[in-house]
Design an enzyme around this catalytic site. Sequence first.
Site, short mmCIF file in Angstrom:
data_model
loop_
_atom_site.label_atom_id
_atom_site.label_comp_id
_atom_site.label_asym_id
_atom_site.label_seq_id
_atom_site.Cartn_x
_atom_site.Cartn_y
_atom_site.Cartn_z
N CYS A 23 11.81 -41.93 9.45
CA CYS A 23 10.71 -41.08 8.97
C CYS A 23 10.86 -39.63 9.40
CB CYS A 23 9.36 -41.63 9.42
SG CYS A 23 8.94 -43.15 8.56
N HIS A 67 2.71 -34.09 -5.45
CA HIS A 67 4.07 -33.60 -5.73
C HIS A 67 4.44 -32.39 -4.87
CE1 HIS A 67 3.84 -36.42 -9.03
NE2 HIS A 67 5.13 -36.29 -9.18
N GLU A 112 0.10 -45.79 2.42
CA GLU A 112 1.41 -45.15 2.36
C GLU A 112 2.37 -46.03 1.56
OE1 GLU A 112 2.94 -42.57 5.80
OE2 GLU A 112 4.13 -44.41 5.94
#
Length: 125
Positions: A23, A67, A112
């Site tokens: 991550c 985005h 998530e």
Amino acid sequence: MYEVTIIKSFSAAHVLENIGGKCEELHGHNFTAEVTVAAPKLNPAGLLIDFRLLKKWLAEILEDIDHKYLNTLPSFAEINPSAENIAKYISEKMEAEAKKASVKVIKVKVWESENAAVTYIPDNN
Ligand SMILES: [Zn+2]
């Protein structure tokens, strides 16, 4: 007490620093945000709040992060754009609108992935 929940998805990229593992690399998620508001009384039409209003607020908030590479946004300049911090970000923005309509944001859940979510519960409860 009545609760109303709305759900909307968005996509974003982030890097999570200081947590170790994959991550810390740039990666993205198709997030889902669930926002729950509550109030003790219904309006004269028998609604807690019109879904359309809640959906409009959430769409406007998510428009700013959809985005996007979250780490580059001012709101996440000093903090990791973790799902936890994203949930708090959404909660605070929703609360600003909710106040005007006499409802409280009581919970924001950010998924998530389809099997991992965090929940932020604001202190105003
Ligand atoms: Zn991630």
